[in-house]
Design an enzyme around this catalytic site. Sequence first.
Site, PDB file in Angstrom:
ATOM      1  N   GLY A  81       0.845  -1.186   0.000  1.00  0.00           N
ATOM      2  CA  GLY A  81       0.000   0.000   0.000  1.00  0.00           C
ATOM      3  C   GLY A  81       0.879   1.234   0.000  1.00  0.00           C
ATOM      4  O   GLY A  81       2.098   1.159   0.145  1.00  0.00           O
ATOM      5  N   GLY A  83       2.710   3.563   1.491  1.00  0.00           N
ATOM      6  CA  GLY A  83       3.262   3.798   2.823  1.00  0.00           C
ATOM      7  C   GLY A  83       3.883   5.155   2.996  1.00  0.00           C
ATOM      8  O   GLY A  83       4.141   5.596   4.121  1.00  0.00           O
ATOM      9  N   ARG A  84       4.149   5.841   1.884  1.00  0.00           N
ATOM     10  CA  ARG A  84       4.715   7.195   1.969  1.00  0.00           C
ATOM     11  C   ARG A  84       4.223   8.064   0.817  1.00  0.00           C
ATOM     12  O   ARG A  84       4.939   8.927   0.337  1.00  0.00           O
ATOM     13  CB  ARG A  84       6.245   7.137   1.982  1.00  0.00           C
ATOM     14  N   LYS A 104       4.620  12.084  -3.094  1.00  0.00           N
ATOM     15  CA  LYS A 104       5.470  10.984  -2.640  1.00  0.00           C
ATOM     16  C   LYS A 104       6.412  11.511  -1.560  1.00  0.00           C
ATOM     17  O   LYS A 104       7.141  12.476  -1.776  1.00  0.00           O
ATOM     18  CB  LYS A 104       6.273  10.433  -3.824  1.00  0.00           C
ATOM     19  N   ASP A 116       8.697   5.776   8.226  1.00  0.00           N
ATOM     20  CA  ASP A 116       8.414   7.155   8.628  1.00  0.00           C
ATOM     21  C   ASP A 116       7.524   7.884   7.629  1.00  0.00           C
ATOM     22  O   ASP A 116       7.081   9.004   7.886  1.00  0.00           O
ATOM     23  CB  ASP A 116       9.721   7.927   8.836  1.00  0.00           C
ATOM     24  N   GLY A 117       7.273   7.276   6.473  1.00  0.00           N
ATOM     25  CA  GLY A 117       6.391   7.898   5.492  1.00  0.00           C
ATOM     26  C   GLY A 117       7.010   9.045   4.717  1.00  0.00           C
ATOM     27  O   GLY A 117       6.347   9.687   3.909  1.00  0.00           O
ATOM     28  N   ARG A 167       4.095  13.619  -8.404  1.00  0.00           N
ATOM     29  CA  ARG A 167       4.174  12.759  -9.583  1.00  0.00           C
ATOM     30  C   ARG A 167       2.823  12.705 -10.275  1.00  0.00           C
ATOM     31  O   ARG A 167       1.785  12.619  -9.626  1.00  0.00           O
ATOM     32  CB  ARG A 167       4.614  11.358  -9.153  1.00  0.00           C
ATOM     33  N   ASP A 247       4.568  -4.677  -7.813  1.00  0.00           N
ATOM     34  CA  ASP A 247       3.958  -3.418  -7.396  1.00  0.00           C
ATOM     35  C   ASP A 247       4.559  -2.226  -8.146  1.00  0.00           C
ATOM     36  O   ASP A 247       4.072  -1.107  -8.002  1.00  0.00           O
ATOM     37  CB  ASP A 247       4.091  -3.214  -5.884  1.00  0.00           C
ATOM     38  N   ASN A 248       5.591  -2.462  -8.952  1.00  0.00           N
ATOM     39  CA  ASN A 248       6.196  -1.412  -9.766  1.00  0.00           C
ATOM     40  C   ASN A 248       5.899  -1.605 -11.250  1.00  0.00           C
ATOM     41  O   ASN A 248       6.631  -1.106 -12.097  1.00  0.00           O
ATOM     42  CB  ASN A 248       7.711  -1.372  -9.549  1.00  0.00           C
TER      43      ASN A 248
END
Length: 477
Positions: A81, A83-84, A104, A116-117, A167, A247-248
């Site tokens: 998911g 995460g950052r 991002k 830490d995101g 992005r 996931d990429n």
Amino acid sequence: RFDTTYLKLPPDFYVRQAPVPVKGPRLIAFNRALAGELGLDVAALEADGGKVFGGNELPAGSEPLAQAYAGHQFGHLTMLGDGRAVLLGEHVTPDGQRLDVQLKGSGQTPFSRSGDGRAALGPMIREYVLSEAMHALGVPTTRSLAVVATGEPVFRDRVIPGAVLTRTAQSHLRVGTFEFALYYGHANQKPELLKELADYAIARHYPELKDRPTKYGDFLEAVADRQAALVARWMNLGFIHGVMNTDNVSVAGETIDYGPCAFMDEFSAGKVFSSIDRNGRYAFQNQPQIAQWNLTRLAECLLGILDADPTAATEEAKRRLTPFSTSFKTYWLEGLRRKLGLFTEEDGDEALGGALLAWMQNTQADFTHTFRHLNELAGTADAAFSNWHQQWQARLSRQPQSAEEVRQRMNAANPAVIPRNHRVEEVIRAAEDNEDYAPMHALVAALAHPFEDRPEYRQYQTPPKVEERVAATFCGT
């Protein structure tokens, strides 16, 4: 002009999440050309865009969310998911194009998994530079709209300045999004999630398929074809993605998630730059096979909607993926012919190109420089190259085009300027150590015209000296 259709999917696919404000947002890179294409207020964003692009102010109409997805990371499935990252929404351009706008490095989300995101300045600069270079090279890619320095440190192997990247993308739908729908849906008795996601992806990216009775198989085949074309374009330019996890992999066919990626200097088929790819899974020469492996994971997700009969579904998936290898080779060979100035096709063209690559590997010749200056090397290289050069000239003589037409074709396919690793590292160091962003802007300006041999950009064309070569790149998480 936000119109976020992703919110029409079941809430299993996202969490509403605002970006976490930062201490001192400062706009250090702003893509004016892209902002103009998007129909944004360029002057207003230049004046005060740091607050928006840093996540401190939400633009009107945005409905921020963090997307859920999974991913096979180095072959191992993980529930992931954003995460950052936070999706601000889907912006509709004046010409009707729909694009995701994502921050991002925008802070922790429920998917952060103890992270830490945040994002470090260096990797965000790398993505800004490389994605814009890729766009100028004509390769499908996400694009970077802005980089904001946050005024806050992030802690990795050392203390580094933080940053947020903005992005844009056709979407952030990934193979991993389908894996999430399959595995999360199975675990939570929600099998309908997969079909809803597939219908959404088709409507958004392949609308010509939506009314076909075979739309799910057609979708799989269309995604595979776009991936074959994309990876072929990468390899024609000597590009190594570095982390081709599922996931990429964008189902829209764009290059996404510029982590430890790089363009090769000296050619090596087994080249790896990613500091975390210790076994060479994502090496240059492995990229077509990995792309097919990732597409097979997508096919597995779609089995339940391809056909009610498991055996028939499996056979249908295999049939849809069978063309991939041939398609990739076709796209790659088309690109290779352009690089060699070939307008016609002969059976020996692949062997001719392969012989050149073998010579480059044996001599550690620079990939980009060699292709750009093939004729100039004739009198300076060794006997093996001279022999190859004679074969190439004989091949050129068997087509009707003039020498000038050949030269123009080659110069349109072989860039003079690429984002060389040592130059990218130089601009990152200047930004991190001295808050000097002028080198970054100069490099981005040079990369905007990659096929032009401009004297003012000559310094960016030169291959690195041996001591300047960069051996490893990092993703920044």
